[in-house]
Design an enzyme around this catalytic site. Structure first.
Site, PDB file in Angstrom:
ATOM      1  N   PRO A 167       0.791  -1.229   0.000  1.00 41.14           N
ATOM      2  CA  PRO A 167       0.000   0.000   0.000  1.00 41.14           C
ATOM      3  C   PRO A 167       0.827   1.284   0.000  1.00 41.14           C
ATOM      4  O   PRO A 167       0.266   2.368  -0.119  1.00 41.14           O
ATOM      5  CB  PRO A 167      -0.818  -0.110   1.283  1.00 41.14           C
ATOM      6  N   GLY A 168       2.169   1.199   0.166  1.00 42.53           N
ATOM      7  CA  GLY A 168       2.941   2.418  -0.030  1.00 42.53           C
ATOM      8  C   GLY A 168       3.932   2.787   1.065  1.00 42.53           C
ATOM      9  O   GLY A 168       4.397   3.922   1.097  1.00 42.53           O
ATOM     10  N   GLY A 169       4.297   1.845   1.931  1.00 44.97           N
ATOM     11  CA  GLY A 169       5.272   2.164   2.993  1.00 44.97           C
ATOM     12  C   GLY A 169       6.617   2.604   2.426  1.00 44.97           C
ATOM     13  O   GLY A 169       7.190   3.619   2.840  1.00 44.97           O
ATOM     14  N   ASP A 192       9.654  -5.265  -3.712  1.00 44.12           N
ATOM     15  CA  ASP A 192       9.151  -5.964  -2.515  1.00 44.12           C
ATOM     16  C   ASP A 192       7.976  -6.865  -2.921  1.00 44.12           C
ATOM     17  O   ASP A 192       7.104  -7.164  -2.115  1.00 44.12           O
ATOM     18  CB  ASP A 192       8.714  -4.903  -1.475  1.00 44.12           C
ATOM     19  N   LYS A 210      11.659 -13.180  -0.988  1.00 47.43           N
ATOM     20  CA  LYS A 210      10.670 -13.727  -0.051  1.00 47.43           C
ATOM     21  C   LYS A 210      10.578 -15.230  -0.234  1.00 47.43           C
ATOM     22  O   LYS A 210      10.505 -15.709  -1.368  1.00 47.43           O
ATOM     23  CB  LYS A 210       9.310 -13.083  -0.312  1.00 47.43           C
ATOM     24  N   ASP A 221       2.188  -1.766  -8.888  1.00 50.19           N
ATOM     25  CA  ASP A 221       1.619  -2.892  -8.122  1.00 50.19           C
ATOM     26  C   ASP A 221       0.293  -3.263  -8.757  1.00 50.19           C
ATOM     27  O   ASP A 221      -0.381  -2.412  -9.353  1.00 50.19           O
ATOM     28  CB  ASP A 221       1.413  -2.497  -6.644  1.00 50.19           C
TER      29      ASP A 221
HETATM   30  C1  LIG Z   1       4.803  -7.000   1.018  1.00 48.77           C
HETATM   31  S1  LIG Z   1       3.754  -6.172  -0.044  1.00 48.77           S
HETATM   32  C2  LIG Z   1       4.683  -4.747  -0.408  1.00 48.77           C
HETATM   33  C3  LIG Z   1       4.664  -3.719   0.658  1.00 48.77           C
HETATM   34  C4  LIG Z   1       5.269  -2.412   0.206  1.00 48.77           C
HETATM   35  N1  LIG Z   1       6.699  -2.520  -0.011  1.00 48.77           N
HETATM   36  C5  LIG Z   1       5.028  -1.311   1.188  1.00 48.77           C
HETATM   37  O1  LIG Z   1       5.980  -0.745   1.712  1.00 48.77           O
HETATM   38  O2  LIG Z   1       3.873  -0.973   1.436  1.00 48.77           O
HETATM   39  C6  LIG Z   1       3.894  -7.109  -1.489  1.00 48.77           C
HETATM   40  C7  LIG Z   1       3.179  -6.524  -2.674  1.00 48.77           C
HETATM   41  O3  LIG Z   1       3.504  -7.307  -3.810  1.00 48.77           O
HETATM   42  C8  LIG Z   1       2.421  -7.114  -4.688  1.00 48.77           C
HETATM   43  N2  LIG Z   1       2.492  -8.017  -5.838  1.00 48.77           N
HETATM   44  C9  LIG Z   1       2.323  -9.355  -5.887  1.00 48.77           C
HETATM   45  N3  LIG Z   1       2.488  -9.785  -7.152  1.00 48.77           N
HETATM   46  C10 LIG Z   1       2.769  -8.706  -7.908  1.00 48.77           C
HETATM   47  C11 LIG Z   1       3.050  -8.482  -9.275  1.00 48.77           C
HETATM   48  N4  LIG Z   1       3.083  -9.494 -10.147  1.00 48.77           N
HETATM   49  N5  LIG Z   1       3.308  -7.238  -9.688  1.00 48.77           N
HETATM   50  C12 LIG Z   1       3.289  -6.197  -8.835  1.00 48.77           C
HETATM   51  N6  LIG Z   1       3.016  -6.341  -7.528  1.00 48.77           N
HETATM   52  C13 LIG Z   1       2.764  -7.569  -7.061  1.00 48.77           C
HETATM   53  C14 LIG Z   1       1.215  -7.273  -3.811  1.00 48.77           C
HETATM   54  O4  LIG Z   1       0.072  -6.721  -4.415  1.00 48.77           O
HETATM   55  C15 LIG Z   1       1.677  -6.539  -2.555  1.00 48.77           C
HETATM   56  O5  LIG Z   1       1.186  -5.223  -2.572  1.00 48.77           O
END
Ligand SMILES: C[S@@+](CC[C@H](N)C(=O)[O-])C[C@H]1O[C@@H](n2cnc3c(N)ncnc32)[C@H](O)[C@@H]1O
Length: 328
Positions: free
Chosen positions: A178-180, A234, A263, A196
């Site tokens: 969500p944008g951290g 991420d 991950k 994303d």
């Molecule tokens: C751990 S969260 C990221 C948190 C983010 N770094 C933050 O600070 O808010 C992982 C993200 O990976 C995204 N995601 C998963 N598969 C994806 C893809 N193929 N392309 C882009 N985003 C993807 C998810 O929607 C999720 O928002």
């Protein structure tokens, strides 16, 4: 005098990963893993005791005096004889880590680690890889502005590297919802393209310099994006898919610096982690704020510090990048 063994502190829940990575551990006590030879830069260690010594002690006071004779500041990692260890600790100068404001440089004072392995046997290292007690970086958290706590990972990394993107840098934040991370980068004054499949928090999307595209990170064409100062990723995906993504950006893109979270879903994929680790000039770390994941960093033309146990100094990364103070 350098030691013929090293002690590694595993991150909570990841002692098996550290033992696997070292390959030749001789003893595991709680999260402390003993291995022969000089310190090795492993990923699954939260702190490395660079020059540990086994010290026989006759009493609590004798133990405290022997530690004080080596240096002033000590952090106890208690694994056995807890009460006796606490009594020794009580005779040492108090070291109480305070949560740091974001933007503060890491502490400079040398900090050793010790444990009471047997009633009359200390293992103590005056020098450690982390400037923080047990590698535990604690920040004064901002609970109102960022949409989640993921920003702590990025800030921990910048604090440890003493490097962060300069204002006006162009950053790509893949999997940024969500944008951290985007929040951190926008606060540093960067221009951020956040990609994303899930929506970005509207408050983050409204920050100056932020552009958001609802798209799969794997569908973004590096040739279309052009030169990128920092590529952050991420995305939740299997490590080998991330490897292919990085490879694509290395081949077709013009990204200068990479910060990617590897991950693990299910068992740890040591093989792919080792591929990242082997990338020349890069670094793989388990941050205190990481879960079952590692952070891979490749900085443009920057060498990471090697351990310097001989001179007893905590290794530091002095980047060319300024880290503007960010008020909390
Ligand atoms: C751990 S969260 C990221 C948190 C983010 N770094 C933050 O600070 O808010 C992982 C993200 O990976 C995204 N995601 C998963 N598969 C994806 C893809 N193929 N392309 C882009 N985003 C993807 C998810 O929607 C999720 O928002």
């Amino acid at each position: 005098m350098s030691s013929d063994f090293t002690v590694y502190l595993a991150p909570k829940g990841f002692t098996d990963e550290l033992v696997y990575e070292l390959g030749d551990a001789t003893e595991v006590v709680d999260r402390l893993v003993f291995a022969p030879g000089p310190p090795r830069p492993v990923a699954w260690a939260q702190n490395i005791w660079l020059n540990p010594q086994r010290i026989r002690v006759e009493s609590i006071t004798d133990a405290a005096n022997k530690l004080k004779a080596l240096q002033r500041n000590w952090a106890l990692w208690s694994v056995r004889h807890h009460r006796r260890a606490r009594l020794i600790e009580a005779q040492l100068p108090s070291v109480k880590p305070k949560p740091m404001a974001i933007g503060t440089p890491p502490p400079r004072a040398p900090l050793g680690s010790w444990t009471l392995l047997e009633r009359d046997l200390l293992v103590a290292s005056p020098a450690c890889s982390s400037p923080f007690a047990h590698g535990e970086v604690q920040f004064l958290e901002n609970k109102t502005d960022p949409p989640n706590r993921a920003y702590l990972k990025l800030w921990e990394l910048f604090t440890l590297l003493e490097a962060a993107p300069k204002p006006e840098s162009f950053c790509l934040d893949l999997g940024g919802s969500p944008g951290g991370w985007t929040w951190v980068l926008a606060r540093l004054g960067c221009r951020v393209l956040t990609v994303d499949k899930a929506p970005l928090d509207p408050r983050i999307e409204a920050l100056p310099g932020v552009e958001y595209r609802m798209l799969s990170a794997f569908a973004l064409d590096p040739r279309e994006v052009g030169p990128v100062d920092w590529l952050f990723c991420d995305v939740v995906c299997y490590p080998d898919r991330l490897w292919r993504l990085v490879d694509r950006w290395r081949t077709f893109g013009k990204a200068r610096n990479f910060v990617c979270t590897i991950k693990f879903q299910g068992p740890t994929d040591h093989e792919t982690a080792a591929k990242f680790w082997a990338f020349p000039g890069s670094r793989l770390v388990h941050l205190h704020n990481n879960k079952h994941e590692l952070t891979w960093v490749l900085l443009d033309g920057e060498e990471f510090p090697t351990f310097a146990p001989e001179d007893g100094e905590t290794p530091r990364k002095l980047g060319e990048f300024g880290m503007p103070g960010v008020e909390e």
